[in-house]
Write an enzyme that holds these catalytic residues in place. Sequence first.
Site, PDB file in Angstrom:
ATOM      1  N   ASP A 147      46.720  47.597  28.904  1.00 20.85           N
ATOM      2  CA  ASP A 147      46.804  46.616  29.992  1.00 20.85           C
ATOM      3  C   ASP A 147      46.438  45.204  29.540  1.00 20.85           C
ATOM      4  O   ASP A 147      45.560  44.560  30.102  1.00 20.85           O
ATOM      5  CB  ASP A 147      45.947  47.076  31.174  1.00 20.85           C
ATOM      6  CG  ASP A 147      46.502  48.321  31.820  1.00 20.85           C
ATOM      7  OD1 ASP A 147      47.345  48.191  32.712  1.00 20.85           O
ATOM      8  OD2 ASP A 147      46.131  49.445  31.391  1.00 20.85           O
ATOM      9  N   HIS A 153      48.350  42.539  29.821  1.00 21.03           N
ATOM     10  CA  HIS A 153      48.735  41.639  30.922  1.00 21.03           C
ATOM     11  C   HIS A 153      48.711  40.161  30.555  1.00 21.03           C
ATOM     12  O   HIS A 153      48.148  39.337  31.296  1.00 21.03           O
ATOM     13  CB  HIS A 153      47.858  41.916  32.154  1.00 21.03           C
ATOM     14  CG  HIS A 153      48.185  43.209  32.835  1.00 21.03           C
ATOM     15  ND1 HIS A 153      49.416  43.475  33.368  1.00 21.03           N
ATOM     16  CD2 HIS A 153      47.445  44.330  33.037  1.00 21.03           C
ATOM     17  CE1 HIS A 153      49.428  44.699  33.875  1.00 21.03           C
ATOM     18  NE2 HIS A 153      48.250  45.244  33.674  1.00 21.03           N
ATOM     19  N   ASP A 193      51.575  48.070  29.422  1.00 20.05           N
ATOM     20  CA  ASP A 193      51.411  46.926  30.323  1.00 20.05           C
ATOM     21  C   ASP A 193      50.997  45.677  29.533  1.00 20.05           C
ATOM     22  O   ASP A 193      49.949  45.078  29.780  1.00 20.05           O
ATOM     23  CB  ASP A 193      50.410  47.212  31.451  1.00 20.05           C
ATOM     24  CG  ASP A 193      51.094  47.720  32.715  1.00 20.05           C
ATOM     25  OD1 ASP A 193      52.310  47.987  32.664  1.00 20.05           O
ATOM     26  OD2 ASP A 193      50.410  47.869  33.754  1.00 20.05           O
ATOM     27  N   ASN A 197      54.371  50.335  33.444  1.00 17.11           N
ATOM     28  CA  ASN A 197      55.218  49.961  34.586  1.00 17.11           C
ATOM     29  C   ASN A 197      55.559  48.476  34.585  1.00 17.11           C
ATOM     30  O   ASN A 197      56.653  48.072  34.960  1.00 17.11           O
ATOM     31  CB  ASN A 197      54.562  50.365  35.909  1.00 17.11           C
ATOM     32  CG  ASN A 197      53.171  49.804  36.084  1.00 17.11           C
ATOM     33  OD1 ASN A 197      52.268  50.143  35.314  1.00 17.11           O
ATOM     34  ND2 ASN A 197      52.966  48.938  37.063  1.00 17.11           N
ATOM     35  N   HIS A 198      54.618  47.638  34.126  1.00 16.87           N
ATOM     36  CA  HIS A 198      54.882  46.190  34.149  1.00 16.87           C
ATOM     37  C   HIS A 198      55.872  45.738  33.081  1.00 16.87           C
ATOM     38  O   HIS A 198      56.304  44.589  33.102  1.00 16.87           O
ATOM     39  CB  HIS A 198      53.580  45.401  34.055  1.00 16.87           C
ATOM     40  CG  HIS A 198      52.864  45.343  35.368  1.00 16.87           C
ATOM     41  ND1 HIS A 198      53.302  44.557  36.405  1.00 16.87           N
ATOM     42  CD2 HIS A 198      51.789  46.017  35.829  1.00 16.87           C
ATOM     43  CE1 HIS A 198      52.502  44.724  37.446  1.00 16.87           C
ATOM     44  NE2 HIS A 198      51.576  45.613  37.120  1.00 16.87           N
ATOM     45  N   ASP A 255      58.908  44.507  34.907  1.00 18.62           N
ATOM     46  CA  ASP A 255      58.854  43.355  35.812  1.00 18.62           C
ATOM     47  C   ASP A 255      59.963  42.365  35.509  1.00 18.62           C
ATOM     48  O   ASP A 255      60.270  41.492  36.323  1.00 18.62           O
ATOM     49  CB  ASP A 255      57.506  42.629  35.675  1.00 18.62           C
ATOM     50  CG  ASP A 255      56.358  43.446  36.262  1.00 18.62           C
ATOM     51  OD1 ASP A 255      56.637  44.469  36.901  1.00 18.62           O
ATOM     52  OD2 ASP A 255      55.197  43.034  36.077  1.00 18.62           O
ATOM     53  N   HIS A 297      50.633  55.586  29.974  1.00 21.90           N
ATOM     54  CA  HIS A 297      50.343  54.567  30.977  1.00 21.90           C
ATOM     55  C   HIS A 297      50.446  55.261  32.336  1.00 21.90           C
ATOM     56  O   HIS A 297      51.430  55.115  33.048  1.00 21.90           O
ATOM     57  CB  HIS A 297      51.308  53.386  30.857  1.00 21.90           C
ATOM     58  CG  HIS A 297      50.864  52.224  31.669  1.00 21.90           C
ATOM     59  ND1 HIS A 297      49.934  51.320  31.217  1.00 21.90           N
ATOM     60  CD2 HIS A 297      51.162  51.838  32.930  1.00 21.90           C
ATOM     61  CE1 HIS A 297      49.695  50.437  32.152  1.00 21.90           C
ATOM     62  NE2 HIS A 297      50.428  50.726  33.213  1.00 21.90           N
ATOM     63  N   HIS A 354      46.640  51.732  32.678  1.00 19.87           N
ATOM     64  CA  HIS A 354      47.146  51.650  34.052  1.00 19.87           C
ATOM     65  C   HIS A 354      46.055  51.564  35.119  1.00 19.87           C
ATOM     66  O   HIS A 354      46.154  50.724  36.004  1.00 19.87           O
ATOM     67  CB  HIS A 354      48.091  52.809  34.350  1.00 19.87           C
ATOM     68  CG  HIS A 354      48.821  52.677  35.661  1.00 19.87           C
ATOM     69  ND1 HIS A 354      49.541  51.547  35.994  1.00 19.87           N
ATOM     70  CD2 HIS A 354      48.947  53.524  36.721  1.00 19.87           C
ATOM     71  CE1 HIS A 354      50.079  51.710  37.204  1.00 19.87           C
ATOM     72  NE2 HIS A 354      49.731  52.890  37.657  1.00 19.87           N
ATOM     73  N   GLN A 384      43.075  50.673  34.530  1.00 17.80           N
ATOM     74  CA  GLN A 384      42.306  49.503  34.106  1.00 17.80           C
ATOM     75  C   GLN A 384      40.810  49.639  34.325  1.00 17.80           C
ATOM     76  O   GLN A 384      40.208  48.917  35.123  1.00 17.80           O
ATOM     77  CB  GLN A 384      42.857  48.226  34.774  1.00 17.80           C
ATOM     78  CG  GLN A 384      44.305  48.011  34.378  1.00 17.80           C
ATOM     79  CD  GLN A 384      44.916  46.723  34.923  1.00 17.80           C
ATOM     80  OE1 GLN A 384      46.089  46.699  35.242  1.00 17.80           O
ATOM     81  NE2 GLN A 384      44.141  45.671  35.028  1.00 17.80           N
ATOM     82  N   ARG A 395      43.324  27.683  58.371  1.00  8.50           N
ATOM     83  CA  ARG A 395      42.400  28.713  58.869  1.00  8.50           C
ATOM     84  C   ARG A 395      42.321  28.730  60.407  1.00  8.50           C
ATOM     85  O   ARG A 395      41.546  29.483  60.990  1.00  8.50           O
ATOM     86  CB  ARG A 395      40.996  28.480  58.299  1.00  8.50           C
ATOM     87  CG  ARG A 395      40.950  28.772  56.809  1.00  8.50           C
ATOM     88  CD  ARG A 395      39.592  28.557  56.213  1.00  8.50           C
ATOM     89  NE  ARG A 395      39.644  28.862  54.783  1.00  8.50           N
ATOM     90  CZ  ARG A 395      38.689  29.488  54.109  1.00  8.50           C
ATOM     91  NH1 ARG A 395      37.584  29.870  54.721  1.00  8.50           N
ATOM     92  NH2 ARG A 395      38.817  29.715  52.832  1.00  8.50           N
ATOM     93  N   ARG A 449      44.798  27.951  49.207  1.00 11.86           N
ATOM     94  CA  ARG A 449      43.737  27.034  48.779  1.00 11.86           C
ATOM     95  C   ARG A 449      44.141  25.575  48.719  1.00 11.86           C
ATOM     96  O   ARG A 449      43.283  24.727  48.449  1.00 11.86           O
ATOM     97  CB  ARG A 449      43.211  27.442  47.397  1.00 11.86           C
ATOM     98  CG  ARG A 449      42.858  28.895  47.276  1.00 11.86           C
ATOM     99  CD  ARG A 449      41.793  29.343  48.233  1.00 11.86           C
ATOM    100  NE  ARG A 449      40.482  28.788  47.942  1.00 11.86           N
ATOM    101  CZ  ARG A 449      39.369  29.139  48.594  1.00 11.86           C
ATOM    102  NH1 ARG A 449      39.436  30.029  49.588  1.00 11.86           N
ATOM    103  NH2 ARG A 449      38.218  28.615  48.280  1.00 11.86           N
TER     104      ARG A 449
HETATM  105 ZN   LIG Z   1      50.139  49.706  34.985  1.00  7.30          ZN
END
Ligand SMILES: [Zn+2]
Length: 553
Positions: free
Chosen positions: A47, A49, A90, A122-123, A126, A221, A256, A258, A382, A413
Amino acid sequence: MNNKRFTLASLALVIAAGCSSSALAETAQHEWIKDQDYKLTILHTNDNHGNFWQNKYGERGMAARATLINNIRSEVQAKGGSLLLLSGGDINTGVPESDLLDAQPDFIGMNMIGYDAMAVGNHEFDNPLDVLAKQADWADFPFLAANIYKDGKRMFDAYKIFNKNGVKIAVIGLTTEDTAKIGNPEYIKQVKFTDPKVEAKRVIAEIKSKHSPDVIIATTHMGHYLNGDSGSNAPGDVQLARYLEEGSLDMIIGGHSQEPVCMEGPNQYANFKPGQSCKPDVQNGTYIVQAYEWGKYVGRADYTFKNGEFTLQSYNLIPVNLKKKVKNAEGKKVRVFIQDEIAQDQSVLNTLKPFQEKGEAALSIVIGQSNGLLQGERNIVRNNQTNLGRLIATAHMQRAKSDFSIMNSGGVRASLEAGEISYKGVLTVQPFGNTITYVDMTGNEVINYLNEVATKSKDSGAYAQFAGISMTVANKQVTNVVIAGKPLDLSATYRFTIPSFNAAGGDGYPKITAHPSYVNTGYVDAEVLKDYIQANSPLDIADFAPKNEITYQ
Ligand SMILES: [Zn+2]
């Protein structure tokens, strides 16, 4: 824990059952020398990322990871041992500088560090499939997945055989079936994710008959779920180990979920802190490990191999320049390294630096335009539905193909000024990196959920922005709910999105992560908003003007 004993026991059964002598001869073939001690060190991460670069506090990063791994490699080689470096997948998605470059710096960094193989996460789905093909091309190591098919054929190699000083190691790759649910639906239409447990059993049998490996490892994963309780997630590593014949796999290198897989006792997580010792999980004769996420740790398993016995001698999760907060002499909180600082490898640093600079520059590139202010000012968002709140919720709705969307105003934000919009601007609106989750609820469940969420008081981050839905709120009750232009049907099922923060109970929202249909897509909010703006520019703010999503009575 000696897994080989099980293999030997099953071999005895094969003999008793009258297996052909040629198969036996093949099983008996080996290159290792009797009574010789072999040392094998297995290192792993998962992961990633997009975290090729160190963070703003100087933590992690591939340059420090390279130094750490090079040092271990030298140490192992000096003792005549060998090393295998695996990733639980990932690599993609999570850091804009990497995302904007299709994770090229991450794969280049992995090449330089010397990864031997990687599970497909899985990522990795993407991006369009041609990006994935390009990434597999960039990598000097194989992407492994036994259970991913396209046009009836495996998209990746199911396994790879490594020969380390005569010890034959098979590494199998497996990917969560949930990829079919959480991968980008546009890109995985023709991709089939089969049951990794079933594939593993089949591939193990194939490898045994073709290659007679001494050691079999899976790099997966699939996630580690305590005691195999994966809830609404597809089965993970624990279920995999339990499904197979005892000890079929010597080790599972996971990803996965994490987390650091460090156990207190059987089916009980330890309260692991960086720098502490870590005991891997053992299920049905198989060790299961995972190194948290983002390159925070390198997992290190030191094995010996002698006369067919593969024995784990020690296991560690080594922090990569992680820091903790301590009070200094003036009583001010400062961040200090938990362990001695690991120097960054200069050649990795020099190679990755231009990518980091290119990524940073790409953040300032204009990704779209709007013809007016998109309102995210704290005191306004808000207290009222705003065009920016609806824009964000609409982007989530589209990405998850949901019926409606809920966005907490505390997650908005800043405003986006009229005119040009950059990714950097989007990140000022959504800096937290929450992910998009969705759930399928009956109309009845939706009403109960809205009674809590849509009635949150104004002037708080819990106040919700909506898209695709309208309602009346009176006396802390929701009525007149209309979804996609039609009155809510109590028995119909509706899908809606909610930021991961709120799904987990943030802002006092009901916790829905245990709902049977709950899915965390893993899509980061800012990236989803950026994509939507890019695809729909120039934005006409009138399209996102509030339309009485909530009427108070
Ligand atoms: Zn994953």
